[in-house]
Scaffold this motif. Sequence first.
Motif, PDB file in Angstrom:
ATOM      1  N   LEU A  34       4.308   3.991  15.729  1.00 37.49           N
ATOM      2  CA  LEU A  34       4.599   4.091  14.309  1.00 37.49           C
ATOM      3  C   LEU A  34       3.576   3.305  13.493  1.00 37.49           C
ATOM      4  CD1 LEU A  34       7.784   1.973  13.457  1.00 37.49           C
ATOM      5  CD2 LEU A  34       6.849   2.083  15.747  1.00 37.49           C
ATOM      6  N   ASP A  35       3.152   3.915  12.394  1.00 34.66           N
ATOM      7  CA  ASP A  35       2.142   3.346  11.501  1.00 34.66           C
ATOM      8  C   ASP A  35       2.655   3.487  10.073  1.00 34.66           C
ATOM      9  OD1 ASP A  35      -0.117   2.427  10.263  1.00 34.66           O
ATOM     10  OD2 ASP A  35      -1.394   4.119  10.814  1.00 34.66           O
ATOM     11  N   PRO A  36       3.662   2.671   9.709  1.00 36.45           N
ATOM     12  CA  PRO A  36       4.311   2.839   8.410  1.00 36.45           C
ATOM     13  C   PRO A  36       3.439   2.354   7.258  1.00 36.45           C
ATOM     14  CG  PRO A  36       5.168   0.906   9.520  1.00 36.45           C
ATOM     15  CD  PRO A  36       4.252   1.579  10.496  1.00 36.45           C
ATOM     16  N   PRO A  37       3.838   2.644   6.029  1.00 34.21           N
ATOM     17  CA  PRO A  37       3.106   2.120   4.868  1.00 34.21           C
ATOM     18  C   PRO A  37       3.260   0.610   4.765  1.00 34.21           C
ATOM     19  CG  PRO A  37       5.121   3.202   4.176  1.00 34.21           C
ATOM     20  CD  PRO A  37       4.967   3.483   5.648  1.00 34.21           C
ATOM     21  N   ARG A  38       2.666   0.027   3.747  1.00 35.06           N
ATOM     22  CA  ARG A  38       2.632  -1.432   3.616  1.00 35.06           C
ATOM     23  C   ARG A  38       4.024  -2.052   3.619  1.00 35.06           C
ATOM     24  NH1 ARG A  38      -1.644  -4.047   2.851  1.00 35.06           N
ATOM     25  NH2 ARG A  38      -2.747  -2.172   2.150  1.00 35.06           N
ATOM     26  N   SER A  39       5.015  -1.329   3.141  1.00 36.60           N
ATOM     27  CA  SER A  39       6.378  -1.869   3.091  1.00 36.60           C
ATOM     28  C   SER A  39       7.024  -1.959   4.463  1.00 36.60           C
ATOM     29  CB  SER A  39       7.245  -1.004   2.174  1.00 36.60           C
ATOM     30  OG  SER A  39       7.248   0.345   2.613  1.00 36.60           O
ATOM     31  N   GLY A  40       6.412  -1.385   5.491  1.00 40.61           N
ATOM     32  CA  GLY A  40       6.945  -1.449   6.844  1.00 40.61           C
ATOM     33  C   GLY A  40       7.955  -0.356   7.137  1.00 40.61           C
ATOM     34  N   ALA A  41       8.485  -0.374   8.354  1.00 37.91           N
ATOM     35  CA  ALA A  41       9.431   0.655   8.775  1.00 37.91           C
ATOM     36  C   ALA A  41      10.832   0.387   8.241  1.00 37.91           C
ATOM     37  CB  ALA A  41       9.461   0.752  10.300  1.00 37.91           C
ATOM     38  N   GLY A  42      11.263  -0.875   8.301  1.00 37.25           N
ATOM     39  CA  GLY A  42      12.593  -1.224   7.815  1.00 37.25           C
ATOM     40  C   GLY A  42      13.662  -1.112   8.880  1.00 37.25           C
ATOM     41  N   ARG A  43      14.814  -1.694   8.561  1.00 37.92           N
ATOM     42  CA  ARG A  43      15.895  -1.801   9.550  1.00 37.92           C
ATOM     43  C   ARG A  43      16.365  -0.434  10.051  1.00 37.92           C
ATOM     44  NH1 ARG A  43      19.656  -5.899  10.433  1.00 37.92           N
ATOM     45  NH2 ARG A  43      19.105  -6.912   8.457  1.00 37.92           N
ATOM     46  N   GLU A  44      16.548   0.528   9.144  1.00 37.97           N
ATOM     47  CA  GLU A  44      17.102   1.827   9.539  1.00 37.97           C
ATOM     48  C   GLU A  44      16.214   2.512  10.570  1.00 37.97           C
ATOM     49  OE1 GLU A  44      18.319   6.163   7.531  1.00 37.97           O
ATOM     50  OE2 GLU A  44      17.706   4.487   6.262  1.00 37.97           O
ATOM     51  N   VAL A  45      14.909   2.532  10.326  1.00 37.24           N
ATOM     52  CA  VAL A  45      13.990   3.175  11.264  1.00 37.24           C
ATOM     53  C   VAL A  45      13.924   2.402  12.573  1.00 37.24           C
ATOM     54  CG1 VAL A  45      11.556   3.732  11.689  1.00 37.24           C
ATOM     55  CG2 VAL A  45      12.623   4.339   9.507  1.00 37.24           C
ATOM     56  N   VAL A  46      13.822   1.082  12.487  1.00 34.78           N
ATOM     57  CA  VAL A  46      13.749   0.269  13.699  1.00 34.78           C
ATOM     58  C   VAL A  46      14.972   0.496  14.574  1.00 34.78           C
ATOM     59  CG1 VAL A  46      13.851  -2.098  14.580  1.00 34.78           C
ATOM     60  CG2 VAL A  46      12.231  -1.516  12.763  1.00 34.78           C
ATOM     61  N   GLU A  47      16.141   0.488  13.991  1.00 35.19           N
ATOM     62  CA  GLU A  47      17.357   0.666  14.789  1.00 35.19           C
ATOM     63  C   GLU A  47      17.425   2.063  15.393  1.00 35.19           C
ATOM     64  OE1 GLU A  47      20.554  -0.449  12.209  1.00 35.19           O
ATOM     65  OE2 GLU A  47      20.253  -2.615  12.551  1.00 35.19           O
ATOM     66  N   ALA A  48      16.946   3.072  14.669  1.00 37.26           N
ATOM     67  CA  ALA A  48      16.944   4.435  15.211  1.00 37.26           C
ATOM     68  C   ALA A  48      15.955   4.558  16.367  1.00 37.26           C
ATOM     69  CB  ALA A  48      16.605   5.433  14.111  1.00 37.26           C
ATOM     70  N   VAL A  49      14.792   3.923  16.234  1.00 30.08           N
ATOM     71  CA  VAL A  49      13.811   3.944  17.326  1.00 30.08           C
ATOM     72  C   VAL A  49      14.368   3.235  18.548  1.00 30.08           C
ATOM     73  CG1 VAL A  49      11.565   3.062  18.066  1.00 30.08           C
ATOM     74  CG2 VAL A  49      11.782   4.176  15.843  1.00 30.08           C
ATOM     75  N   VAL A  96       1.672  -0.142  14.403  1.00 28.46           N
ATOM     76  CA  VAL A  96       0.443  -0.431  13.670  1.00 28.46           C
ATOM     77  C   VAL A  96       0.843  -0.852  12.266  1.00 28.46           C
ATOM     78  CG1 VAL A  96      -1.788   0.476  12.915  1.00 28.46           C
ATOM     79  CG2 VAL A  96      -0.758   1.297  15.049  1.00 28.46           C
ATOM     80  N   ALA A  97       0.412  -2.042  11.834  1.00 22.18           N
ATOM     81  CA  ALA A  97       0.924  -2.613  10.587  1.00 22.18           C
ATOM     82  C   ALA A  97      -0.216  -3.119   9.713  1.00 22.18           C
ATOM     83  CB  ALA A  97       1.878  -3.769  10.892  1.00 22.18           C
ATOM     84  N   CYS A  98      -0.105  -2.854   8.407  1.00 24.45           N
ATOM     85  CA  CYS A  98      -1.107  -3.353   7.477  1.00 24.45           C
ATOM     86  C   CYS A  98      -0.582  -4.503   6.624  1.00 24.45           C
ATOM     87  CB  CYS A  98      -1.632  -2.224   6.584  1.00 24.45           C
ATOM     88  SG  CYS A  98      -0.351  -1.373   5.629  1.00 24.45           S
ATOM     89  N   ASP A  99       0.639  -4.955   6.883  1.00 15.12           N
ATOM     90  CA  ASP A  99       1.180  -6.100   6.155  1.00 15.12           C
ATOM     91  C   ASP A  99       1.884  -7.033   7.140  1.00 15.12           C
ATOM     92  OD1 ASP A  99       1.985  -7.240   3.320  1.00 15.12           O
ATOM     93  OD2 ASP A  99       3.755  -7.354   4.610  1.00 15.12           O
ATOM     94  N   PRO A 100       1.428  -8.280   7.276  1.00 15.31           N
ATOM     95  CA  PRO A 100       2.018  -9.165   8.286  1.00 15.31           C
ATOM     96  C   PRO A 100       3.462  -9.536   8.009  1.00 15.31           C
ATOM     97  CG  PRO A 100       0.393 -10.338   6.959  1.00 15.31           C
ATOM     98  CD  PRO A 100       0.277  -8.900   6.596  1.00 15.31           C
ATOM     99  N   ALA A 101       3.851  -9.611   6.741  1.00 17.35           N
ATOM    100  CA  ALA A 101       5.244  -9.943   6.435  1.00 17.35           C
ATOM    101  C   ALA A 101       6.173  -8.809   6.843  1.00 17.35           C
ATOM    102  CB  ALA A 101       5.393 -10.260   4.951  1.00 17.35           C
ATOM    103  N   ALA A 102       5.798  -7.572   6.521  1.00 17.33           N
ATOM    104  CA  ALA A 102       6.612  -6.426   6.924  1.00 17.33           C
ATOM    105  C   ALA A 102       6.672  -6.309   8.445  1.00 17.33           C
ATOM    106  CB  ALA A 102       6.060  -5.149   6.309  1.00 17.33           C
ATOM    107  N   LEU A 103       5.537  -6.552   9.102  1.00 20.90           N
ATOM    108  CA  LEU A 103       5.527  -6.506  10.566  1.00 20.90           C
ATOM    109  C   LEU A 103       6.473  -7.553  11.146  1.00 20.90           C
ATOM    110  CD1 LEU A 103       4.382  -5.664  13.352  1.00 20.90           C
ATOM    111  CD2 LEU A 103       2.577  -7.375  12.986  1.00 20.90           C
ATOM    112  N   ALA A 104       6.374  -8.778  10.668  1.00 27.61           N
ATOM    113  CA  ALA A 104       7.214  -9.849  11.214  1.00 27.61           C
ATOM    114  C   ALA A 104       8.690  -9.558  10.992  1.00 27.61           C
ATOM    115  CB  ALA A 104       6.828 -11.180  10.581  1.00 27.61           C
ATOM    116  N   ARG A 105       9.026  -9.059   9.809  1.00 25.54           N
ATOM    117  CA  ARG A 105      10.423  -8.684   9.537  1.00 25.54           C
ATOM    118  C   ARG A 105      10.895  -7.612  10.514  1.00 25.54           C
ATOM    119  NH1 ARG A 105      10.456  -4.855   4.896  1.00 25.54           N
ATOM    120  NH2 ARG A 105       9.959  -3.514   6.677  1.00 25.54           N
TER     121      ARG A 105
END
Length: 403
Positions: free
Chosen positions: A328-343, A354-363
């Motif tokens: 997954l290569d989400p936008p800067r806002s990241g994937a988020g809880r809903e997508v992560v839990e579904a994956v 693949v992440a372009c924002d370290p805060a979104a990645l860490a979350r």
Amino acid sequence: MSGPDWTGRVLELEVGPVAHGGHCVARAEGRVVFVRHALPGERVRAAVTEDKGGSFCRADAVEVLLAAPERVEPPCPLAVPGQCGGCDWQHAAPAFQRELKARVVAEQLQRLAGLDWAVEVEALPGGVLGWRSRVRLVAGPDGRAGLRAHRSHRVVAVGKCPIAVPGAVEQAVERRWRPGTEIEVTSDGDGRVHTRELATVRGKRRARQLTGGEAVQHAAGRDWRLQAHGFWQVHPAAADTFAAVVREWAAASPGALAWDLYAGVGLFASVLAGQVGATGHVVAVESGRRAVRDGERNLADLPQVSWRADRTERVLQSLSGQPEVVVLDPPRSGAGREVVEAVAAASPARVVYVACDPAALARDVAFFGAAGYRLERLRAFDAFPMTHHVECVALLEPAGKGA
């Protein structure tokens, strides 16, 4: 309750650690001051540029009283307080820029995911100048094209941009435009420059292609033809570099099922397709209809790739089967809880994020942790030299694996 308004006040500050966003942290009279154009350990005079009366304000270092040894002269005369806001770290030596970004990634992982992780930010080929292949300019009141000041709509006219690919912006800045017109310039993998203007006429947003239109890119052993101003990595070496990491970490088996979420035009889908082979299946999910059309055209020789043109959250509700690997290569806002839990609910053996924002990645790493996946490997790349942006690739696996 609103606090004091320090806007315009000049403070003498001891500069503390780097923070996410291209600034460092200092303190004055019990308040936090986010300081641009400074480096950790410096003593500066900083002019407050923004203060909304809360616990913090923003400032620019306008005079350096004690310089850090890593400070250098910015290569662009506009990379100074009050001028272009496109670059954050031109005043830092390139190796130190990467060190600052590594500190930010590590701090975000510790603060948001509770992980103590040693981070190294790797340089990409080509140096720190002349790499930006896509630039959006805007015409100021005088019709001259420029870039916006930091956190402002004010346009700073430019003659050239040292971080842009040579030849990318010169034609745009030589002519006059209707004030407020945005100009998108893209230099593709063959060195062709594509230009379009975006203007609001009678309340409607209109785009007009001026030169080019279909870009050619080269990555992952393939030639790509796509809409010039659609999504593609900005750094010329980034797409190939990230595809190589995904290839190594995905390691999909022949005949396996793989998902490529936020697939763009299918860069990583092409890598996965090569691994699963003709008997496997890659589901590429992308919400941008033009990107899907470009992806279907570019991967027409790979029938094992099927496309879903919709939002990832919605598609995941109906995807069936157990993928061996999910990229997954989400936008800067990241994937988020809903997508992560579904994956995580699909129980893949590996997730490559693949992440372009370290805060979104860490979350999202924290969300994966709560869903039973742990961070196994991480690589960070300086895909945006001179700016605060950094690209990371993370490998996550089930927490019980190998236990």
